[in-house]
Write an enzyme that holds these catalytic residues in place. Structure first.
Site, PDB file in Angstrom:
ATOM      1  N   GLY A   1     -32.936 -98.464  23.870  1.00  0.00           N
ATOM      2  CA  GLY A   1     -32.127 -99.620  24.588  1.00  0.00           C
ATOM      3  C   GLY A   1     -31.377-100.415  23.153  1.00  0.00           C
ATOM      4  N   PHE A   2     -30.877 -99.699  22.329  1.00  0.00           N
ATOM      5  CA  PHE A   2     -30.044-100.386  21.209  1.00  0.00           C
ATOM      6  C   PHE A   2     -30.839-101.684  20.597  1.00  0.00           C
ATOM      7  CE2 PHE A   2     -25.485 -99.125  22.269  1.00  0.00           C
ATOM      8  CZ  PHE A   2     -25.598 -97.657  21.622  1.00  0.00           C
TER       9      PHE A   2
ATOM     10  N   GLY B   1     -31.419 -80.975  17.850  1.00  0.00           N
ATOM     11  CA  GLY B   1     -32.331 -79.841  17.931  1.00  0.00           C
ATOM     12  C   GLY B   1     -32.064 -79.196  16.518  1.00  0.00           C
TER      13      GLY B   1
ATOM     14  N   SER C   1     -25.494 -93.248  24.323  1.00  0.00           N
ATOM     15  CA  SER C   1     -26.698 -93.582  24.576  1.00  0.00           C
ATOM     16  C   SER C   1     -26.991 -93.556  26.182  1.00  0.00           C
ATOM     17  CB  SER C   1     -27.152 -94.933  23.912  1.00  0.00           C
ATOM     18  OG  SER C   1     -28.217 -95.266  24.235  1.00  0.00           O
TER      19      SER C   1
ATOM     20  N   GLY D   1     -34.685 -83.374  19.809  1.00  0.00           N
ATOM     21  CA  GLY D   1     -35.663 -82.330  19.218  1.00  0.00           C
ATOM     22  C   GLY D   1     -35.054 -81.171  19.461  1.00  0.00           C
TER      23      GLY D   1
END
EC number: 1.3.5.2
Length: 446
Positions: A177-178, A387, A255, A357
């Site tokens: 959350g930044f 990834g 985000s 990932g």
């Protein structure tokens, strides 16, 4: 059973060897004139052994980091966020390994933003949020480093726990959350680093003109907004604060952990936001930068989500062209949980937040190919992110349209040696194909 006594001659011989003033290598004896000589040899052996161990430990290419030290760190920090902080501590204070003799092969050089970057492997935002460990990270061999996201005011982010490992998938879920120390703290960290550089011997090297403070390597600053901040003004504040310190500015509108942030990817909103940011950037060009350049015009990139439809990605491409930003980073984390996840703990893999990932790769790669479809006729630079954990992954992203790539999660799992391994793999494959990195960009669409 009783041990057999040494024969008389053997006992005398054994005592003779133990009491001998000689140093034996194999069957050959070397005279030691005094105990001082013996100590000197032992000390020398100890020093050489310690030097070798130190070289191995602090050489980023050593396998010990991936197979021993990183797993130990994960075991010692069940809370993944504590592991993150421990890693930053080591990188900040020079306790992390470095890529020694870091000379990138010419096939890796990539032309981007008027710079021949030494290699196309970048560190994604999120690892060093507050610009605490730039040098420790850069010395692992990256060609590009992105700090942040940075918000105007300090904010704690979401409640803990908010960072979760999925080791079976080489993945993590985060809902930070930044969390940020804010503009002033990060600006202070950057300024101290530049001041130290300008006082050093290296400042005399006229070839170092990048704000990364490394020859032909770039430093990007990723800008975010406060949870309750204005969706335009917060980004403009970031541009004004950091333009003089950044080789590249990144606008994070993707985000999944800040309410309403991804709504800014709407074409009209995004066009308006990015247009104002570009105007602000242009108005500050004559202010120069902290290294003394009279003018400074850092490229502006926008970072987008992978969880978008083709029409939505097309509209982002349109917004990027209209606003005249310089590029797009594809992509941020995903809110999807693919069936391919090996992790069976439903409570773990269903944690709210963005997944990154290895499982992110197909989503990011698909989004990149779509964005390239709508931007290949423009000068927009595309950056592949999501990834990437091998040289083959990096090459796939390049052939799909990425000018360079970024990674973070795989670096956390495999350690600093990963960067050297990726560069080695890419170099080997490019030479096998008889091509350079520049030549394979967008190859799949040609």
């Amino acid at each position: 059973m009783h041990s057999r006594p040494l024969p008389t001659l053997g006992r005398h011989a054994a005592r003779s060897v133990l009491n001998s003033p000689n140093f034996f290598i194999g069957n050959r004896a070397y005279p030691l004139k005094s105990s001082v000589g013996a100590k000197a040899i032992l000390y020398t052996a100890g020093i050489l052994g310690g030097a070798f161990a130190g070289y191995y430990l602090f050489n980023a290419r050593s396998a010990i980091h991936e197979y021993l030290l990183c797993p130990i760190l994960r075991l010692a920090t069940p809370d993944a966020e504590n592991g993150h902080r421990a890693g930053i501590f080591c990188l900040k204070w020079g306790l992390a390994p470095k890529l020694l003799f870091d000379e990138d092969d010419e096939v890796l050089h990539v032309n981007v933003f008027g710079t021949k970057m030494t290699n196309p492997i970048g560190c994604a935002a999120g690892l060093d949020k507050d610009a605490e460990a730039i040098d420790g990270i850069m010395q692992g061999g990256f060609g590009y480093m992105e700090i942040g996201s940075v918000t105007p005011l300090p904010q704690p982010g979401n409640p803990k726990p908010r960072f979760f490992r999925l080791p079976q998938d080489d993945a993590v879920i985060n809902r930070y959350g930044f969390n940020s120390s804010g503009h002033d703290a990060v600006y202070s960290n950057l300024s101290k680093r530049v001041t130290s550089f300008l006082k050093s011997y290296f400042a005399k090297d006229n070839e170092i003109d990048k704000l990364s403070l490394y020859k032909n390597k770039l430093l990007a600053i990723n800008l975010g907004k406060n949870k309750t901040g204005d969706e335009v003004k917060d980004y403009l504040k970031g541009v004004e604060k950091f333009q003089s310190h950044a080789d590249v500015l990144v606008i994070n509108v993707s985000s999944p952990n800040t309410p309403g942030l991804r709504d800014l990817q709407n074409e009209s909103k995004l066009t308006d936001l990015l247009s104002q940011i570009v105007q602000k950037r242009n108005s500050l060009i004559q202010n120069g930068n902290v290294l003394g350049a009279k003018t400074h015009k850092p490229p502006v990139l926008v970072k987008i989500a992978p969880d978008l439809t083709e029409p939505e990605l097309e509209s982002i491409a349109v917004a990027a062209k209209k606003s005249k930003v310089d590029g797009i980073i594809v992509s941020n984390t995903t809110i999807q949980r693919p069936d391919s996840l090996v992790t069976r703990d439903e409570a773990l893999k269903s944690q709210t937040g963005g997944l990154s990932g290895k499982p992110l790769k197909p989503f990011a790669l698909k989004a990149l190919k779509t964005v390239y479809k709508y931007t290949k006729d423009s000068e927009l630079v595309l950056v592949g992110c999501g990834g990437i954990s091998s040289g083959q992954d990096a090459i796939e992203f390049a052939k799909a349209g990425a000018t360079f790539v970024q990674l973070y999660t795989s670096y956390a799992y495999k350690g600093p040696g990963l960067i050297a391994h990726i560069k080695d793999e890419v170099t080997e494959e490019l030479k096998k194909e008889g091509k350079t990195w520049n030549q394979i960009i967008g190859e799949d669409s040609k």
